[in-house]
Design a protein around this motif. Structure first.
Motif, PDB file in Angstrom:
ATOM      1  N   THR A 177      -9.002  87.143 102.981  1.00  0.00           N
ATOM      2  CA  THR A 177      -8.365  87.682 102.558  1.00  0.00           C
ATOM      3  C   THR A 177      -8.151  89.231 101.826  1.00  0.00           C
ATOM      4  O   THR A 177      -9.285  90.051 102.010  1.00  0.00           O
ATOM      5  N   SER A 229      -3.621  87.161 104.511  1.00  0.00           N
ATOM      6  CA  SER A 229      -4.965  85.919 104.021  1.00  0.00           C
ATOM      7  C   SER A 229      -4.882  85.409 106.183  1.00  0.00           C
ATOM      8  O   SER A 229      -3.745  85.755 106.534  1.00  0.00           O
ATOM      9  N   TRP A 271      -6.007  82.579 108.050  1.00  0.00           N
ATOM     10  CA  TRP A 271      -6.644  81.183 109.064  1.00  0.00           C
ATOM     11  C   TRP A 271      -7.320  81.298 109.893  1.00  0.00           C
ATOM     12  O   TRP A 271      -9.003  80.227 110.140  1.00  0.00           O
ATOM     13  N   ARG A 330       4.356  83.365 103.497  1.00  0.00           N
ATOM     14  CA  ARG A 330       3.943  81.923 102.686  1.00  0.00           C
ATOM     15  C   ARG A 330       4.238  82.445 101.193  1.00  0.00           C
ATOM     16  O   ARG A 330       3.485  83.083 100.531  1.00  0.00           O
ATOM     17  N   ARG A 359       2.151  80.894  97.873  1.00  0.00           N
ATOM     18  CA  ARG A 359       0.737  80.273  97.229  1.00  0.00           C
ATOM     19  C   ARG A 359       1.227  79.787  96.702  1.00  0.00           C
ATOM     20  O   ARG A 359       1.596  80.070  95.661  1.00  0.00           O
ATOM     21  N   GLU A 374       0.705  85.687 106.014  1.00  0.00           N
ATOM     22  CA  GLU A 374      -0.201  84.236 106.702  1.00  0.00           C
ATOM     23  C   GLU A 374      -0.549  85.667 108.274  1.00  0.00           C
ATOM     24  O   GLU A 374       0.548  85.055 109.156  1.00  0.00           O
TER      25      GLU A 374
END
Length: 111
Positions: A35, A58, A60, A84, A86, A101
């Motif tokens: 992040t 973020s 992934w 997104r 969270r 994301e």
């Protein structure tokens, strides 16, 4: 339009400077997450208004985590991804925040 046809599109495209340190951590599930915060200028900011937006990013996928691992504070990057929301637990209950994301991340030459 039929009732089974979905309408919607979640795509975000940003260019800005990395603010602070890029952080990588391993989650209890074993997944890895990287992040960082991106500062994006507001070209139309009037006097007395915010001149930038600071947005949490973020990463992934292995590809976006690798690119993020090679950028540092002040680096200019382009991010393409999706917004997104969270949810997480805090000491006083549940909380949420929005983040982008990253699905594609590119380092750009600085000015």
């Amino acid at each position: 339009m039929t009732s089974d046809h979905q309408v919607g599109h979640n795509a975000v495209s940003l260019v800005g400077r990395v603010s602070g340190e890029v952080e990588e951590r391993e989650l209890p599930s074993g997944d890895r997450l990287t992040t960082f915060r991106l500062v994006v200028p507001r070209p139309d900011a009037g006097e007395g208004r915010a001149r930038v937006d600071t947005i949490d990013i973020s990463c992934w996928s292995g590809r976006t985590r690798r690119v993020a691992g090679r950028v540092g504070e002040g680096s200019v990057v382009a991010v393409e991804g999706a917004l997104r929301r969270r949810f997480f637990a805090t000491g006083v209950g549940r909380a949420s925040r929005y983040e982008v994301e990253a699905q594609r991340l590119r380092r750009l030459p600085g000015p």
